[in-house]
Design an enzyme around this catalytic site. Structure first.
Site, short mmCIF file in Angstrom:
data_model
loop_
_atom_site.label_atom_id
_atom_site.label_comp_id
_atom_site.label_asym_id
_atom_site.label_seq_id
_atom_site.Cartn_x
_atom_site.Cartn_y
_atom_site.Cartn_z
N SER A 132 10.19 30.34 -0.83
CA SER A 132 8.81 30.61 -1.25
C SER A 132 7.91 30.72 -0.04
O SER A 132 8.24 30.28 1.06
CB SER A 132 8.31 29.50 -2.16
OG SER A 132 8.07 28.35 -1.39
N LYS A 133 6.76 31.30 -0.30
CA LYS A 133 5.76 31.51 0.72
C LYS A 133 5.39 30.19 1.41
O LYS A 133 5.17 30.14 2.60
CB LYS A 133 4.52 32.06 0.02
CG LYS A 133 3.78 33.11 0.81
CD LYS A 133 2.71 33.64 -0.09
CE LYS A 133 1.94 34.77 0.51
NZ LYS A 133 1.12 35.41 -0.48
N ARG A 134 5.33 29.16 0.59
CA ARG A 134 4.95 27.85 1.10
C ARG A 134 5.91 27.36 2.18
O ARG A 134 5.54 26.63 3.08
CB ARG A 134 4.94 26.85 -0.05
CG ARG A 134 3.60 26.21 -0.30
CD ARG A 134 3.61 25.29 -1.51
NE ARG A 134 4.72 25.46 -2.41
CZ ARG A 134 5.75 24.62 -2.49
NH1 ARG A 134 5.82 23.58 -1.71
NH2 ARG A 134 6.72 24.84 -3.37
N LYS A 135 7.19 27.75 2.04
CA LYS A 135 8.20 27.22 2.96
C LYS A 135 8.46 28.15 4.14
O LYS A 135 9.41 27.96 4.87
CB LYS A 135 9.50 27.00 2.19
CG LYS A 135 9.38 25.95 1.13
CD LYS A 135 10.71 25.76 0.45
CE LYS A 135 10.57 24.86 -0.74
NZ LYS A 135 11.71 25.00 -1.63
N GLY A 136 7.68 29.17 4.28
CA GLY A 136 7.92 30.10 5.39
C GLY A 136 7.74 31.50 4.87
O GLY A 136 7.46 31.68 3.70
#
Ligand code: GLU
Length: 477
Positions: free
Chosen positions: A255-259
């Site tokens: 996900s975007k949150r993780k990279g």
């Protein structure tokens, strides 16, 4: 298969295109080509609220930058156009009217406030949120009067009661859902735009789509879609829902949150599109001989969506880097130089880059590594006394530097071979510790411990610069 295979990708211009989208697009593309069919691109822009300006152009250009293309769609047209949903509003209106006329759909006048209140009540009672069908049996004449009077409304599907909705997913087999668990979903919104659910069915049908390979996140929408097909009396396509990638850290979905997940950002950070495509090919699918390096043509030849793993696979960045390195090394130096253009820093001349390239090609994982691997060729380096004299003494290093400068100054030719000959015989004559001396020399000329092979590096650095660095190092002792 008698019918021509037609697949599609249907991006919504609501933001960045993700690597997962490209991976799914590749599968649709390959399956169409495998069967001598067509791959269609359609823009699903009916969500006017989430629509982002400029997103369509970016999506089209990133698809092309990955080396993929479509047979019908925006910029190209085709027999089933337009391929942009906001240009097809009349078609959806007529389709919704058809369902109203056949009593498969109905007008609903519930206001947003009423629906919020309903949801709040359901939440309080710990019930799943669901439209309660309050306008399902509302008299048609009354509804038409309210519509004529200009009252806002939506059109909902009249989901048949107590039927089992069944469809086959190529990866998972048969899936059944009770219609009592399916909402009377909205088909037409109050702004006159269709919902995704209506538009996707109308278009997939109108465009003759035979196979829908799409992200797993849509699987819960599929029963709704099957019901809409039924309401129209049309045959649904064949579905395959592709599992999402797991994050490289192994903890949950990517996900975007993780990279970064944006398709463009992988190109921007120096991955070659052909390496990325190859990576997507072998994530969750295997060539019959387990071959890992595949051309697009080889993939098209063997790919079959039913062989895709139904389990999520990790987006293994190390594997991607390995693949990218393989693709980098398969390029000629000229091709690589060409691909490297956006990554060559302004203070590195083209001639320099060309000279350096063969020295670092072996060690490059991404094109953006160029600067980190090469900056000492065209930028000043700083030398630390402690590192310089490691495993030795200032006196010995001073002597080594002096003698090396001397030997180098006397060299007629600055070729790799002559340099190696002179430096090795100096080291042997003086009986200096091999490891210490060569490490020290490497450090002095590059400011780094990890470099290309010593003599080819010294040769490319040039006599003037090398002698300058030797004397600068002597000055700090
Ligand atoms: N417009 C949808 C999306 O953004 C398409 C989903 C589908 O393939 O049906 O992904």
């Amino acid at each position: 298969m008698s019918q021509k295979v037609r697949t599609r990708m249907a991006p919504s211009p609501t933001g960045e295109y993700h690597v997962g989208h490209i991976a799914t697009l590749l599968k649709n593309y390959a399956w169409a080509k495998h069967n001598g069919g067509d791959f269609i691109l359609r823009i699903e822009d009916t969500d006017q609220v989430r629509k982002v300006d400029g997103a369509v152009e970016k999506i089209l250009s990133v698809i092309k930058d990955y080396g993929l293309d479509w047979d019908e769609g925006p910029e190209k047209g085709g027999p089933f156009g337009p391929y942009v949903q906001s240009e097809r509003l009349e078609i959806y209106k007529e389709a919704a009217q058809q369902l109203l006329d056949n009593d498969q759909a109905y007008y609903c006048f519930a206001t947003p406030e009423e629906l919020t209140e309903l949801r709040d009540r359901q939440r309080a009672e710990k019930l799943p949120p669901k439209y309660d069908g309050r306008y399902r049996e509302y008299p048609k004449e009354e509804a038409l009067k309210r519509v004529a009077a200009g009252e806002p409304y939506v059109i909902r599907l009249k989901v048949p009661k107590d039927v089992t909705v069944t469809f086959t997913d190529l990866l998972r087999g048969g899936i059944s859902v009770e219609s009592s668990n399916v909402d009377d979903q909205v088909l037409m919104k109050s702004d006159g735009f269709p919902t995704y659910h209506l538009a996707v069915i109308v278009d997939d049908h109108a465009m003759g789509i035979t196979h829908v390979l799409r992200g797993e996140e849509w699987i819960s929408s599929t029963p709704k879609h099957v019901l809409i097909y039924k309401a129209f009396g049309w045959e649904p396509p064949i579905y395959a829902h592709i599992p999402v990638f797991l994050s490289p850290d192994g903890k949950g979905k990517m996900s975007k949150r993780k990279g970064t997940v944006s398709a463009q950002s992988f190109l921007d950070s120096g991955y070659l599109p052909e390496a990325l495509l190859n990576f997507f090919m072998i994530l969750g699918w295997a060539h019959p001989d387990q071959k890992e390096i595949l051309t697009l043509d080889e993939y098209i030849k063997y790919f079959d969506p039913k062989d895709i793993s139904s389990k999520s696979v990790v987006f293994d960045v190390q594997k991607l880097q390995w693949l990218n390195g393989v693709y980098i090394r398969n390029l000629t130096d000229e091709e690589l130089l060409d691909r490297l253009q956006p990554f060559i820093p302004a203070d590195c001349s083209q001639e320099k880059a060309k000279e350096i390239l063969p020295l670092i090609k072996e060690r490059m994982a991404t094109l953006s590594d160029f600067e980190a691997h090469t900056s000492f060729f065209y930028r000043n380096v700083t030398i630390d006394k402690e590192i310089l004299t490691k495993k030795s003494t200032p006196e010995i290093v001073q002597e080594q530097l002096e003698e090396t400068s001397h030997a180098m100054s006397n060299l007629e030719s600055w070729s790799e071979e002559k340099l190696e000959e002179a430096i090795r015989s100096l080291q042997q004559n003086k009986d200096w510790k091999t490891k210490q001396y060569f490490m020290m020399l490497r450090y002095v000329v590059s400011g780094s411990a990890a470099t290309p092979p010593l003599f080819s590096m010294i040769s490319v650095l040039g006599k003037k610069l090398v002698l300058e660095r030797l004397s600068a190092a002597r000055a700090i002792l």
